[in-house]
Enzyme design. Sequence first.
Site, PDB file in Angstrom:
ATOM      1  N   SER B  14       1.225   2.943   4.723  1.00 13.84           N
ATOM      2  CA  SER B  14       2.147   3.509   3.727  1.00 13.84           C
ATOM      3  C   SER B  14       2.380   4.871   3.752  1.00 13.84           C
ATOM      4  O   SER B  14       3.222   5.622   3.428  1.00 13.84           O
ATOM      5  CB  SER B  14       1.595   3.294   2.021  1.00 13.84           C
ATOM      6  N   THR B  37      -2.481  -0.945   0.160  1.00 11.21           N
ATOM      7  CA  THR B  37      -3.487  -1.501  -0.900  1.00 11.21           C
ATOM      8  C   THR B  37      -2.886  -1.814  -2.188  1.00 11.21           C
ATOM      9  O   THR B  37      -3.169  -2.516  -3.078  1.00 11.21           O
ATOM     10  CB  THR B  37      -4.751  -0.645  -1.102  1.00 11.21           C
ATOM     11  N   TYR B 154     -19.101   7.116   7.982  1.00  9.55           N
ATOM     12  CA  TYR B 154     -17.695   7.081   8.936  1.00  9.55           C
ATOM     13  C   TYR B 154     -17.794   6.816  10.438  1.00  9.55           C
ATOM     14  O   TYR B 154     -16.984   6.432  11.158  1.00  9.55           O
ATOM     15  CB  TYR B 154     -16.637   8.087   8.223  1.00  9.55           C
ATOM     16  N   ALA B 156     -20.469   6.096  12.091  1.00  8.32           N
ATOM     17  CA  ALA B 156     -21.141   4.963  12.698  1.00  8.32           C
ATOM     18  C   ALA B 156     -20.047   3.862  12.687  1.00  8.32           C
ATOM     19  O   ALA B 156     -20.015   3.102  13.675  1.00  8.32           O
ATOM     20  CB  ALA B 156     -22.247   4.611  11.621  1.00  8.32           C
ATOM     21  N   LYS B 158     -16.636   4.248  12.979  1.00 14.81           N
ATOM     22  CA  LYS B 158     -15.836   4.691  14.144  1.00 14.81           C
ATOM     23  C   LYS B 158     -16.182   4.265  15.413  1.00 14.81           C
ATOM     24  O   LYS B 158     -15.615   3.891  16.271  1.00 14.81           O
ATOM     25  CB  LYS B 158     -15.253   5.881  13.825  1.00 14.81           C
TER      26      LYS B 158
END
Lengths: 79, 247
Positions: B14, B37, B154, B156, B158
């Site tokens: 979006s 979402t 975050y 971990a 990625k």
Amino acid sequence: MENIEQRVKKIVAEQLGVPETDVKNESSFVNDLGADSLDTVELVMALEEEFECEIPDEEAEKITTVQQAIDYVSGNLSK
Amino acid sequence: MSLEGKVALVTGASRGIGQAIALELAAQGAIVVGTATSDSGAEAITAYLKVAGAQGSGLKLNVTDEGACEAVVAQVEKDFGAIAVLVNNAGITRDNLLMRMKDEEWDAIMDTNLRPVYKLSKAVMRGMMKARWGRIINIASVVGATGNPGQTNYSAAKAALFGFTKSLAREIGSRGVTVNAVAPGFIDTDMTRSLPEEQKAALVQSIALGRLGDPKDIADAVGFLASGKANYITGQTIHVNGGMYMN
């Protein structure tokens, strides 16, 4: 109209790239026909499409020979 | 236009990087479905694709809803055909020092940034294997490679994408499906705009090119990996970070 056995063997031969004459009922996909694990997944996909059924993962894992594939399809289509 | 008529699914499309990716794939001729979402987010995607003269639409997808990933793939296949390009872009941050990290913060990152990558990749696999062609592109992050205080969760998730990308690339390479990752550095989006000014200034100091990246910079790398120009590239991570991190 081909019977189930012939249709299964034809798909196995096509998917695994082996001559249909090599595909015996007792042939194991991995040990006799040179399939790897991904080939067997694709083979199940092809069977699902040919026979318009859904083979659950836990059943698919038990199908390791041509005869087992024939038995599974026969058992499920006759329902 | 090398993606002419091919169906692409981009999650989190979006705004920001996802939007730039959706527009880039559309510019290459792809039919693009972007997910958001909320209903309003999905409508915004449909609207900007229309303005761009692209085929496709927005769809609502909450990746943490059980069965939602599979349902979206089924919907796209029904509406447009088998998915040829999957871009796993949707992601959130829940930053906190590890000592203060709540279980909910850890779990939210794993459930939103990692699990859907597995779910969606699995769901598109049949179509790609049958077509003997496919592209899965995972949007990782520079912090997956460098680490960053306050982002254990975050980074971990990625970093996990790098391993996922390599293993799946080996698994399905023989079927003409490539799996790659793009690791953005510090890109000017809503996600980075929420950072304090001093922290931003310090971060820019560490960037060789001395400025933030633009979402288009990431979209260009994704567009390249999706195109026929990247036929022989798989299992790789392209770092797009202005020289913030060099591996």
